[in-house]
Design a protein around this motif. Structure first.
Motif, PDB file in Angstrom:
ATOM      1  N   ASP A 144       0.861  -1.320   0.223  1.00  0.00           N
ATOM      2  CA  ASP A 144       0.090  -0.071   0.106  1.00  0.00           C
ATOM      3  C   ASP A 144       0.994   1.313  -0.103  1.00  0.00           C
ATOM      4  OD1 ASP A 144      -1.832   1.789   0.180  1.00  0.00           O
ATOM      5  OD2 ASP A 144      -2.588   1.300   2.342  1.00  0.00           O
ATOM      6  N   ARG A 145       0.922   1.927  -1.196  1.00  0.00           N
ATOM      7  CA  ARG A 145       1.922   3.010  -1.391  1.00  0.00           C
ATOM      8  C   ARG A 145       1.638   3.971  -2.266  1.00  0.00           C
ATOM      9  NH1 ARG A 145       6.279   0.038  -2.719  1.00  0.00           N
ATOM     10  NH2 ARG A 145       5.691   0.062  -4.639  1.00  0.00           N
ATOM     11  N   ASP A 146       1.893   5.272  -2.282  1.00  0.00           N
ATOM     12  CA  ASP A 146       1.470   6.217  -3.193  1.00  0.00           C
ATOM     13  C   ASP A 146       2.752   7.081  -3.371  1.00  0.00           C
ATOM     14  OD1 ASP A 146       0.253   7.693  -5.063  1.00  0.00           O
ATOM     15  OD2 ASP A 146      -0.726   8.942  -3.590  1.00  0.00           O
ATOM     16  N   GLY A 147       3.711   6.668  -4.195  1.00  0.00           N
ATOM     17  CA  GLY A 147       4.798   7.349  -4.450  1.00  0.00           C
ATOM     18  C   GLY A 147       5.007   7.965  -5.891  1.00  0.00           C
ATOM     19  N   PRO A 148       6.378   8.364  -6.190  1.00  0.00           N
ATOM     20  CA  PRO A 148       6.323   8.729  -7.814  1.00  0.00           C
ATOM     21  C   PRO A 148       6.264   7.742  -8.772  1.00  0.00           C
ATOM     22  CG  PRO A 148       8.014   9.627  -6.218  1.00  0.00           C
ATOM     23  CD  PRO A 148       7.341   8.721  -5.394  1.00  0.00           C
ATOM     24  N   ALA A 149       6.620   6.461  -8.490  1.00  0.00           N
ATOM     25  CA  ALA A 149       6.104   5.616  -9.367  1.00  0.00           C
ATOM     26  C   ALA A 149       4.878   5.271  -9.669  1.00  0.00           C
ATOM     27  CB  ALA A 149       6.818   4.232  -8.905  1.00  0.00           C
ATOM     28  N   GLU A 150       3.848   5.455  -8.551  1.00  0.00           N
ATOM     29  CA  GLU A 150       2.219   5.009  -8.881  1.00  0.00           C
ATOM     30  C   GLU A 150       1.734   6.162  -9.207  1.00  0.00           C
ATOM     31  OE1 GLU A 150       3.992   2.267  -6.348  1.00  0.00           O
ATOM     32  OE2 GLU A 150       4.099   4.319  -5.660  1.00  0.00           O
ATOM     33  N   GLN A 151       2.296   7.597  -8.966  1.00  0.00           N
ATOM     34  CA  GLN A 151       1.744   8.816  -9.462  1.00  0.00           C
ATOM     35  C   GLN A 151       2.059   8.874 -11.119  1.00  0.00           C
ATOM     36  OE1 GLN A 151       3.552  12.008  -7.554  1.00  0.00           O
ATOM     37  NE2 GLN A 151       2.597  11.341  -5.526  1.00  0.00           N
ATOM     38  N   TYR A 152       3.291   8.178 -11.445  1.00  0.00           N
ATOM     39  CA  TYR A 152       3.728   8.252 -12.947  1.00  0.00           C
ATOM     40  C   TYR A 152       2.792   7.164 -13.523  1.00  0.00           C
ATOM     41  CZ  TYR A 152       6.046   7.425 -17.447  1.00  0.00           C
ATOM     42  OH  TYR A 152       6.291   7.092 -18.672  1.00  0.00           O
ATOM     43  N   LEU A 153       2.347   6.153 -13.080  1.00  0.00           N
ATOM     44  CA  LEU A 153       1.784   5.078 -13.677  1.00  0.00           C
ATOM     45  C   LEU A 153       0.359   5.496 -13.851  1.00  0.00           C
ATOM     46  CD1 LEU A 153       1.358   2.249 -14.782  1.00  0.00           C
ATOM     47  CD2 LEU A 153       1.345   1.306 -12.644  1.00  0.00           C
ATOM     48  N   GLU A 154      -0.267   6.049 -12.729  1.00  0.00           N
ATOM     49  CA  GLU A 154      -1.759   6.568 -12.889  1.00  0.00           C
ATOM     50  C   GLU A 154      -1.743   7.507 -13.953  1.00  0.00           C
ATOM     51  OE1 GLU A 154      -4.566   5.645 -11.759  1.00  0.00           O
ATOM     52  OE2 GLU A 154      -3.911   4.504  -9.646  1.00  0.00           O
ATOM     53  N   ARG A 155      -0.862   8.552 -14.030  1.00  0.00           N
ATOM     54  CA  ARG A 155      -0.802   9.514 -15.128  1.00  0.00           C
ATOM     55  C   ARG A 155      -0.650   8.694 -16.542  1.00  0.00           C
ATOM     56  NH1 ARG A 155      -1.733  14.529 -15.351  1.00  0.00           N
ATOM     57  NH2 ARG A 155      -0.819  15.889 -16.890  1.00  0.00           N
ATOM     58  N   GLU A 156       0.360   7.946 -16.614  1.00  0.00           N
ATOM     59  CA  GLU A 156       0.371   7.038 -17.876  1.00  0.00           C
ATOM     60  C   GLU A 156      -0.695   6.132 -18.238  1.00  0.00           C
ATOM     61  OE1 GLU A 156       2.083   6.247 -21.475  1.00  0.00           O
ATOM     62  OE2 GLU A 156       2.795   7.629 -20.105  1.00  0.00           O
ATOM     63  N   LEU A 157      -1.435   5.681 -17.329  1.00  0.00           N
ATOM     64  CA  LEU A 157      -2.741   4.882 -17.550  1.00  0.00           C
ATOM     65  C   LEU A 157      -3.737   6.094 -18.302  1.00  0.00           C
ATOM     66  CD1 LEU A 157      -3.448   3.110 -14.261  1.00  0.00           C
ATOM     67  CD2 LEU A 157      -2.836   2.113 -16.460  1.00  0.00           C
ATOM     68  N   ASP A 158      -3.887   7.367 -17.907  1.00  0.00           N
ATOM     69  CA  ASP A 158      -4.658   8.263 -18.316  1.00  0.00           C
ATOM     70  C   ASP A 158      -4.429   8.570 -19.820  1.00  0.00           C
ATOM     71  OD1 ASP A 158      -6.370   8.346 -16.356  1.00  0.00           O
ATOM     72  OD2 ASP A 158      -5.870  10.371 -15.503  1.00  0.00           O
TER      73      ASP A 158
END
Length: 882
Positions: free
Chosen positions: A640-654
């Motif tokens: 359970d984490r919300d770091g730069p990698a997760e933020q990048y992945l969510e934005r790349e999903l969009d």
């Protein structure tokens, strides 16, 4: 259901077909202006070939995409079931056409279901069924009453092998290995037999009545390929010119049609075609002409001279008369005034026959341009020379003046288009609803007596209906006396000219279709099929729509809004064909691998070559996606984490959703699959980089499955079920973009460019194991200078930038940067803001960490060494690797 880690669609396809059918996911009840997606329905040949798969995979992907976007989608399928091939196949197998056709339909439907095509089978139509072809007969009656049907004797194209007549559009250019000498200009479109001609009484639809409408309507087809509209434009072949008469000694006037009346003084001969009345008259008394009519090669520039002369109506000169093969009987008047100095075909004929060449037009200008018409005709505009009192006039002025001066000249418009010959001397087609009475002539069968059904099939050479004596003998509807039924059947292109309307209300008994529903639903939103049907089919459906409009049965005159031509599947550089031995059956590599490959290989309208390597990549993509979902569902570790990698992945999903959505919408399905491929790779990289955040990773897999669902429905459905997502993926909502992505393409370009630059630096410097990668974002003033440069249209970029006080204060530093921007010219591309660039590099830094196993630091210029910071520019951060 027990699963392994290797995906095999054959193990799951029956289950998902059952679920889709159980849920009626493809059926559309009471549609109100749905998205109408249609592939040209197939001829019942017995097997799906790769061309079918490509066509129907395109429509299926788009229909699924639109359905997931929440639209009502009409995606039907039916069978173009009449036609000579079925009759020939039945003859070869000692069976009857219906039995053969029914068996083909059963097999093709099963193959379509195996391929996972999502059709509304409740709307299935089969053109050889009486409840369908009765409406062909109904339309025949309606068109007859409207004056759109003609019965007349005509010289027609005849295929000796098929034993039937052919419409002009069904006579095609011959293959290189087929000799057409002593025959008409081409071969049968079905069997490639050289076509001859015959004189027969035939039925025609007078499509020529709509020549101008069909031509003008092409301008409104903005979403049709230019190549198709140009083919139709050329087929209609409108030519504006003039008719003018030449007096022939001992015969009378012979009218010619010309688009260049201005060149009449250059006419050095008169030529008539082999079918012209003058040629036939001469053949009765001149053996040389008679022999030429029997033996001429229509492809050649040969001819036979006659003893006649014609008088040029302007010069009064006597010119020879020839019979020439290149003069087409059905183009213009069947006669031409030969002006070899200014017409290419006339020049070729004159050269072959030793006829004189005269120059009567020369280019306008300063007189320095010389043309030698003896060597090559001059076909352009100019001014007249050696043309009696018309010398010195422009070609346009001379044309106008000659029309006024010549009593025998008149404005005229000619068309290449000919009436649609619908009579076929075959059994397996719609009976033409006419009886022939000795007293009354041809009489329509009353509407109440429709359909006129086909009798039992009788094997025979020629037209089997002639042998059906009991069926043929009837009584006249008008006078009640003995009469005979018409034994010709309709061209099967009649069947396919309106089938898209029957799909709207296939079970309607008292009308061919629901007119109100048709008016609400048409035009077809997307129609997919081969370019080879540009004339054979697409011109006919446009004619039919106009004819139906004129009889009050349709409001729309253009039946299709958007046309997609799918390209050809090649193998070894040649079109796949059983004859050539290079065909690959769709099931050979598995249904889902095949459809995924044909959709990813190229843009739908491009040809592509079948390659085992590329097929392997389609298979590998399925396995990669399946493996990601399988391992996640099998309980691999998450956090359970919300770091730069997760933020990048969510934005790349969009970003991926935005790009793939646009690609599907614009039929760039191969690029949408590329987006899916990139996302699957990114998710695998994210999972391998560190223990993934469960919600972010699950969301990524969820999006991935929805994006792949239109092209690989079995895979998506199986994985969706493993993911324990709600319902069926085919009924899931299309993923939406959650963030502001105005600059998503620039963000992607930034990350891609930086990663490439880091690789290049490592390779150039020989750094195999970097420890630290430092990325420095440019100072704010450079972003400001760049925006000033972008807004410049005429003034100097340097002047504009240095005209700002804050820039002048930076002196040479700002001036040097301004000069570099000016060196790039105007039209600089938009860039990200400094804050956005910094944030995106920070989010994406894990990708460099993962690839190089190095510490990655991102900061702005103020926090970096001055020398390094000075190298940074907007969109191109400075990079230092140690």
């Amino acid at each position: 259901m027990q699963r392994g880690r290797t995906y095999n669609h054959a193990k799951v396809q029956e289950f998902w077909q059952f679920r889709w059918n159980e849920e009626d996911v493809y059926e559309l009840d009471d549609p109100e202006d749905p998205r109408y997606v249609l592939g040209m329905f197939p001829y019942t040949s017995g097997n799906l070939h790769m061309g079918h798969v490509r066509n129907y995979a395109i429509t299926d992907a788009y229909a699924r995409f639109k359905r997931m976007q929440g639209e009502d989608v009409l995606h039907p399928m039916g069978w173009d079931a009449f036609g000579l091939p079925a009759e020939n196949a039945a003859y070869e197998r000692a069976t009857d056409p219906r039995s053969w056709t029914d068996s083909c339909i059963t097999q093709m439907r099963e193959e379509m279901e195996t391929m996972g095509f999502g059709y509304d089978w409740s709307r299935e139509v089969t053109t050889c069924e009486p409840d369908y072809y009765r409406w062909n007969q109904f339309f025949f009656r309606e068109f007859y009453d409207e004056g759109l049907v003609d019965y007349r004797g005509a010289e027609v194209n005849w295929c000796p092998d098929c034993q039937t007549v052919l419409a002009d559009a069904q006579v095609v250019d011959p293959p290189e290995d087929v000799d057409v000498h002593d025959h008409a200009e081409g071969v049968c479109w079905r069997c490639e037999t050289p076509v001859t001609t015959r004189e027969l009484d035939q039925w025609f639809f007078t499509i020529t009545d709509y020549a101008d409408e069909l031509l003008d309507g092409l301008d409104d087809l903005e979403q049709w390929p230019d190549s198709v509209t140009e083919m139709q434009r050329n087929w209609i072949g409108k030519r504006e010119g003039a008719r003018v008469a030449f007096s022939v000694e001992g015969y009378g006037d012979v009218e010619v049609f010309t688009t260049r009346l201005d060149t009449i003084c250059g006419a050095t001969y008169l030529a008539v075609g082999p079918g012209h009345d003058l040629a036939k008259t001469l053949a009765a008394e001149d053996d040389a002409v008679a022999d030429y009519l029997d033996e001429h090669d229509p492809e050649s520039m040969t001819g036979v001279e006659t003893d006649l002369t014609a008088t040029n109506p302007v010069t009064g000169a006597e010119i020879p008369v020839s019979v020439a093969a290149y003069v087409l009987d059905d183009v213009g008047t069947g006669a031409v005034m030969g002006v070899p100095g200014h017409n290419e075909r006339d020049h070729a004929f004159a050269t072959a026959m030793g006829l004189p060449v005269r120059k009567v037009v020369e280019p306008r200008g300063d007189g320095t341009v010389e043309v030698d018409v003896e060597t090559e005709p001059y076909t352009g505009a100019g001014r007249l020379v050696d043309s009696e009192e018309y010398s010195g006039l422009s070609t346009a002025e001379a044309h106008t003046q000659l029309l006024e001066d010549l009593d025998s000249a008149a404005v005229d418009t000619q068309y290449r288009l000919r009436d649609w010959l619908i009579s076929r001397q075959r059994y397996w087609g719609t009976p033409i609803p006419v009886v022939h009475c000795e007293d009354c002539g041809p009489v329509l069968v009353p509407e109440a007596d429709l359909p006129v059904e086909l009798p039992e099939f009788v094997q025979s050479r020629g037209n089997p209906l002639d042998a059906a004596t009991e069926w043929k003998e009837t009584t006249c509807p008008d006078c009640g006396e003995p009469a005979e039924r018409e034994t010709d059947t309709m061209d099967t292109f009649v069947d396919s000219s309106w089938y898209f309307l029957r799909f709207l209300s296939p079970d309607l008994d008292d009308a061919p279709y629901d007119v109100d529903l048709a008016n609400d639903t048409l035009p077809v939103d997307v129609y997919v099929g081969g370019k080879e049907h540009a004339v054979l089919h697409l011109l006919y459906i446009r004619f039919f729509a106009r004819a139906l409009s004129d009889v009050g049965l349709l409001d729309h005159q253009e039946p299709v809004e958007r046309l997609i031509n799918q390209g050809t599947v090649l193998h070894g550089g040649e079109k796949m064909s059983k004859k050539k031995g290079n065909a690959i059956a769709p099931h050979e590599y598995g249904a889902e691998t095949t459809r995924l490959f044909v959709l990813s290989a190229a843009h739908p309208n491009r040809d592509f070559d079948w390659a085992a390597k590329d097929v392997g990549e389609a298979y590998d993509l399925q396995q990669r996606i399946y493996g990601l979902v399988y391992d996640f569902a099998d309980g691999e570790p998450t956090t359970d984490r919300d770091g730069p990698a997760e933020q990048y992945l969510e934005r790349e999903l969009d970003r991926t959703v935005a790009a793939a959505t646009e690609d599907y919408e614009r039929f760039r399905i191969h690029q949408a699959i590329g987006e899916v491929r990139g996302l699957a790779q990114l998710l695998g990289q994210y999972r391998a980089y560190d223990v993934p955040d469960r919600e972010t990773y699950r969301h990524g897999l969820n999006v991935l499955l929805r994006l792949i669902a239109p092209v690989a429905p079995y895979l998506a459905e199986e994985c969706w079920n493993m993911l324990r997502a709600e319902g069926l993926v085919v009924q899931a909502d299309w993923p939406t973009v959650e963030s502001d992505l105005e600059a998503y393409d620039r963000e992607r370009t930034l990350v891609t460019t930086v990663r490439d630059d880091v690789r290049d630096i490592c390779e150039t410097a020989g750094i195999d194991d970097p420890e630290r990668i430092e990325l420095v974002v440019a100072p704010e003033w450079k972003y400001n200078a760049y925006e000033i440069a972008r807004q410049q249209s005429g003034d100097s970029i340097v002047s504009a930038i240095m005209g700002v006080e804050s820039m002048r204060e930076r002196g040479e530093q700002a001036e040097s940067y301004a000069k570099s921007l000016e060196g790039r010219g105007h039209g600089l591309e938009p860039i990200l803001s400094r804050a956005t660039e910094t944030a995106e590099l920070q989010r994406a830094s894990w990708l460099l960490d993962d690839e190089f196993d190095a510490e990655v630091v991102v900061h702005e210029a103020e926090a970096a060494d001055d020398q390094l910071a000075s190298k940074a520019e907007p969109g191109k951060p400075a990079i230092q690797i140690s």
